[in-house]
Structures are given as C-alpha cells and as structure tokens.
Design an enzyme around this catalytic site. Sequence first.
Site, PDB file in Angstrom:
ATOM      1  N   HIS A 100       5.599   9.616   1.747  1.00  0.00           N
ATOM      2  CA  HIS A 100       4.940   8.792   0.732  1.00  0.00           C
ATOM      3  C   HIS A 100       4.207   9.607  -0.329  1.00  0.00           C
ATOM      4  O   HIS A 100       3.638   9.049  -1.254  1.00  0.00           O
ATOM      5  CB  HIS A 100       3.985   7.794   1.374  1.00  0.00           C
ATOM      6  CG  HIS A 100       2.711   8.434   1.871  1.00  0.00           C
ATOM      7  ND1 HIS A 100       2.665   9.164   3.025  1.00  0.00           N
ATOM      8  CD2 HIS A 100       1.469   8.475   1.356  1.00  0.00           C
ATOM      9  CE1 HIS A 100       1.436   9.613   3.212  1.00  0.00           C
ATOM     10  NE2 HIS A 100       0.685   9.217   2.209  1.00  0.00           N
TER      11      HIS A 100
HETATM   12  C1  UD1 Z   1      -3.326   6.576  -0.047  1.00  0.00           C
HETATM   13  C2  UD1 Z   1      -4.102   7.892   0.007  1.00  0.00           C
HETATM   14  C3  UD1 Z   1      -3.331   8.905   0.834  1.00  0.00           C
HETATM   15  C4  UD1 Z   1      -2.949   8.348   2.186  1.00  0.00           C
HETATM   16  C5  UD1 Z   1      -2.188   7.033   1.984  1.00  0.00           C
HETATM   17  C6  UD1 Z   1      -1.794   6.414   3.309  1.00  0.00           C
HETATM   18  C7  UD1 Z   1      -5.432   8.373  -2.018  1.00  0.00           C
HETATM   19  C8  UD1 Z   1      -5.516   9.256  -3.188  1.00  0.00           C
HETATM   20  N1  UD1 Z   1      -4.294   8.468  -1.299  1.00  0.00           N
HETATM   21  O1  UD1 Z   1      -2.150   6.836  -0.795  1.00  0.00           O
HETATM   22  O2  UD1 Z   1      -4.146  10.031   1.032  1.00  0.00           O
HETATM   23  O3  UD1 Z   1      -2.138   9.277   2.870  1.00  0.00           O
HETATM   24  O4  UD1 Z   1      -3.025   6.134   1.263  1.00  0.00           O
HETATM   25  O5  UD1 Z   1      -1.085   5.253   3.147  1.00  0.00           O
HETATM   26  O6  UD1 Z   1      -6.349   7.634  -1.746  1.00  0.00           O
HETATM   27  N2  UD1 Z   1       0.194  -0.533  -2.325  1.00  0.00           N
HETATM   28  C9  UD1 Z   1       0.649  -1.728  -1.804  1.00  0.00           C
HETATM   29  N3  UD1 Z   1      -0.104  -2.339  -0.852  1.00  0.00           N
HETATM   30  C10 UD1 Z   1      -1.281  -1.836  -0.402  1.00  0.00           C
HETATM   31  C11 UD1 Z   1      -1.729  -0.627  -0.948  1.00  0.00           C
HETATM   32  C12 UD1 Z   1      -0.976   0.016  -1.904  1.00  0.00           C
HETATM   33  O7  UD1 Z   1       1.693  -2.224  -2.156  1.00  0.00           O
HETATM   34  O8  UD1 Z   1      -1.906  -2.449   0.463  1.00  0.00           O
HETATM   35  C13 UD1 Z   1       0.998   0.155  -3.341  1.00  0.00           C
HETATM   36  C14 UD1 Z   1       0.253   0.153  -4.640  1.00  0.00           C
HETATM   37  O9  UD1 Z   1       0.767  -0.796  -5.509  1.00  0.00           O
HETATM   38  C15 UD1 Z   1       0.398   1.549  -5.194  1.00  0.00           C
HETATM   39  C16 UD1 Z   1       0.932   2.380  -4.053  1.00  0.00           C
HETATM   40  O10 UD1 Z   1       1.167   1.502  -2.959  1.00  0.00           O
HETATM   41  O11 UD1 Z   1       1.298   1.605  -6.254  1.00  0.00           O
HETATM   42  C17 UD1 Z   1      -0.020   3.471  -3.724  1.00  0.00           C
HETATM   43  O12 UD1 Z   1      -1.247   2.968  -3.168  1.00  0.00           O
HETATM   44  P1  UD1 Z   1      -2.617   3.839  -3.243  1.00  0.00           P
HETATM   45  O13 UD1 Z   1      -3.631   3.254  -2.365  1.00  0.00           O
HETATM   46  O14 UD1 Z   1      -2.953   4.091  -4.653  1.00  0.00           O
HETATM   47  O15 UD1 Z   1      -2.232   5.250  -2.661  1.00  0.00           O
HETATM   48  P2  UD1 Z   1      -1.297   5.655  -1.427  1.00  0.00           P
HETATM   49  O16 UD1 Z   1      -0.070   6.258  -1.970  1.00  0.00           O
HETATM   50  O17 UD1 Z   1      -1.163   4.535  -0.458  1.00  0.00           O
END
Ligand code: UD1
Length: 366
Positions: free
Chosen positions: A210
């Site tokens: 991811h």
């Molecule tokens: C975050 C953490 C990362 C961790 C990961 C575990 C930061 C900088 N990164 O990354 O260290 O390893 O979580 O999962 O905080 N999204 C959904 N549903 C959700 C949450 C997110 O669909 O419940 C989608 C969002 O639209 C977004 C993407 O996933 O585009 C990324 O989500 P985000 O929380 O920004 O960072 P992660 O990549 O999940």
Amino acid sequence: MVSITFIAGARPNFMKIAPLIHAVKKQQKEGEAISYRLIHTGQHYDEKLSETFFRQLNIPHPDANLEVGSGSHAVQTANIMIRFEEELLKNPADVVVVVGDVNSTLACSIVAKKLHKQVVHVEAGIRSFDLSMPEEINRMVTDSIADHFFTTSEFANKNLKKAGIEADRIHYVGNTMIDTLLANQDRLRKPEVADELHLEENNYFVLTLHRPANVDEGEKLAETLRAIMQNAGGKPVVFPVHPRTASILGQTGLKYDNLHFIDPLGYLEFIYLIKGSFGVITDSGGIQEETTVLQVPCLTLRDNTERPETVDIGTNVLVGTAIPDIEREVKNLVSGNRKTGRVPELWDGEASDRIIRKLIELYGEE
Ligand code: UD1
C-alpha cells in the site's frame, strides 16, 4: 489523578492502542488514580479498516470521533489539528499519548504540545532515514517535541540519544503491537476465503502492498506483481487490498490464476492467514514485526526499514523494490531457503503494562 488522552487514527494504531487501554483498566481495578479518553481522529473510517478492529480487539467506543476522513496530507493533518484543538480545550488532559507514525500522530502531538500538555510517544525513535516516506516526517516531528519516549528497540534508543534526548526520557519497554499479537493467539479466526480458495497450510503466500512508492503508479505495481507471480512456484498468493491500492489496481486490469485479490481482513483473520502461510510479501511496517514473532519468513519490498532488528535477528529480508531483486528473493524462498530468527528482547506481551506503570510513576501524585 493521571488523566490521559489516547489518540487513534488509522488501522496500524488500533492494535497499539488496544493493549494500552486494557492496561489502564487493569490499573484502575487495582485502585490507581488514572483516567483516560480515547479520541478517534477518523483518518481511517471504512468499517473494514476501523470498526472491525475496535470490535475484535475490545477497544471501547471512542469518547469522540473527529471524523476528518481522507484528503491530501496537508488537508488531513490540518483538519485533525483544528478539530483536536477544540476537543482538547473542551476536555483537557495532563498527558496526550500518541502511537506510531501516521498523520494523526503528528497532528495531535503538535496540538497537544502547543496547549502545554505532556506528549508521550509510543513506538518512538525508529527511523528509515527516508524522507520521501510521510511516516518518517511524522516520526521526526513527533519525536522532536515529545516529552517521554517509549521504544521497541535498541536501534530506536540509539537514534533518540543521538538526537540529544536525555536517557531518563527514553524508556525501552517492548512492543505494544506484539502485546496484541500475543494476547489474541487463542482468538484467531479462519477467514472464509481460506476455504473458498482451498488454501493449504504452509503452501500459500500473503501479499500486502500500500506504500505510495509501490502502488501509486500502475505500471510499477503491475511489474511487481508479475515478478512475484512468475516466481511463486504455483503457490496461491492472497492479496488483501488496501483501498489506496484498490483504486490503482482497478486501472491495471491484471489477472493471474493464482493471484487472489480480497477485501481487507479483520485483525483476527489476517493474523490467522499470515500465521499459516508459507511466507509473507509486504511493504508494511508492522507486518515485519508480526512475522518475526510468528517465525514466518517475510520479504519486505522496500529500500529501507525503520525496524532493522526484524532483519538482523528476525525472519525479515529487506528485498528492495527493484524487479530483479524481487524475482531472486521470491525464487530463493520458494526453493526452500527460509530465514529463521529470534524474537527481539522485551517483545513479550507486557509492554503496555510497563508503559502505563511508568506513566503513573511519572505523572501520578506523590
Ligand atoms: C496510512 C498511514 C500509513 C499506514 C496505513 C495503514 C499516514 C501518512 N499513513 O496510510 O502509515 O501504514 O495508513 O493502512 O498516516 N481510504 C479509504 N478508507 C479509509 C481510509 C482511507 O478508502 O477508511 C482511502 C483514502 O481515500 C485515501 C487512501 O485510502 O485515498 C489513503 O488513506 P490515508 O489514511 O491517507 O493513508 P494510508 O495510505 O491508509
């Protein structure tokens, strides 16, 4: 009375927060004057990335959910700061405890420190020295303003000392994520996909990817998957897909007979799956630690790791992200070269108790 506000924002936070709250409750039962609030920032909000973990790990319903949701890093971090400031002004605490390295960790540390609270960082001091990772920036900023540092490794202790932190603010206590891993060994659950895909114990891979560096570009992701599948010796590869990866995968239209994309799993199901696997291929931070404790070989598709003890003494191999390296290491593992290892010191299931006892000692009344 020691009053603590715990921050939980994203999936990898939940398994670190759960045992801390259980440890507080234990101290309360023993008559210690300690209270807590749990704040969910709402960084992760999908049922599968959030609610499931609260339920499975018996984490109490948060006292407040800041519901920040997704956004660019600046938008997400700023929204957490704005909403957490309001929350902390309304419900002051002596100590704010943040865990790990996600945007919620960074945002809430800054807010708490500026409101003159004590900031305590759990899983402090680890470093990848790679500032292209948002998590590294989050760790560095948090550790530059925290008051007390609870650490998982000698590597973390060294990094903090090098940064000029006094020894009496660094507490080597072990690993709260491993507290959760060990506490749940008897509760693991076979996921339905294990039967649906006819997975045989020790004869399948689990894959998770991811990180932006691996998944944000469709062509790179496709090449990585090709390198794995062409060398996996026909073993099924089960890939629970993070929402971030799902949106890119959709565009690649990739298909391999033995590659199974599945929805993100709950904690108990995911650990069940990796525990029974032939090997794990990942770019996650926490999974490097979990596989080391479970004695499952782990191939980490990253150029660096903030958890070098999992490579030095554990079952982890730092493969890198270059395609020839991925091909070689997957082939090597399939041919029977399985790395064995030891469990790092103090990764014994007791870290959270040590942390809460220390907080009472530090902040409790004489
Ligand atoms: C975050 C953490 C990362 C961790 C990961 C575990 C930061 C900088 N990164 O990354 O260290 O390893 O979580 O999962 O905080 N999204 C959904 N549903 C959700 C949450 C997110 O669909 O419940 C989608 C969002 O639209 C977004 C993407 O996933 O585009 C990324 O989500 P985000 O929380 O920004 O960072 P992660 O990549 O999940």
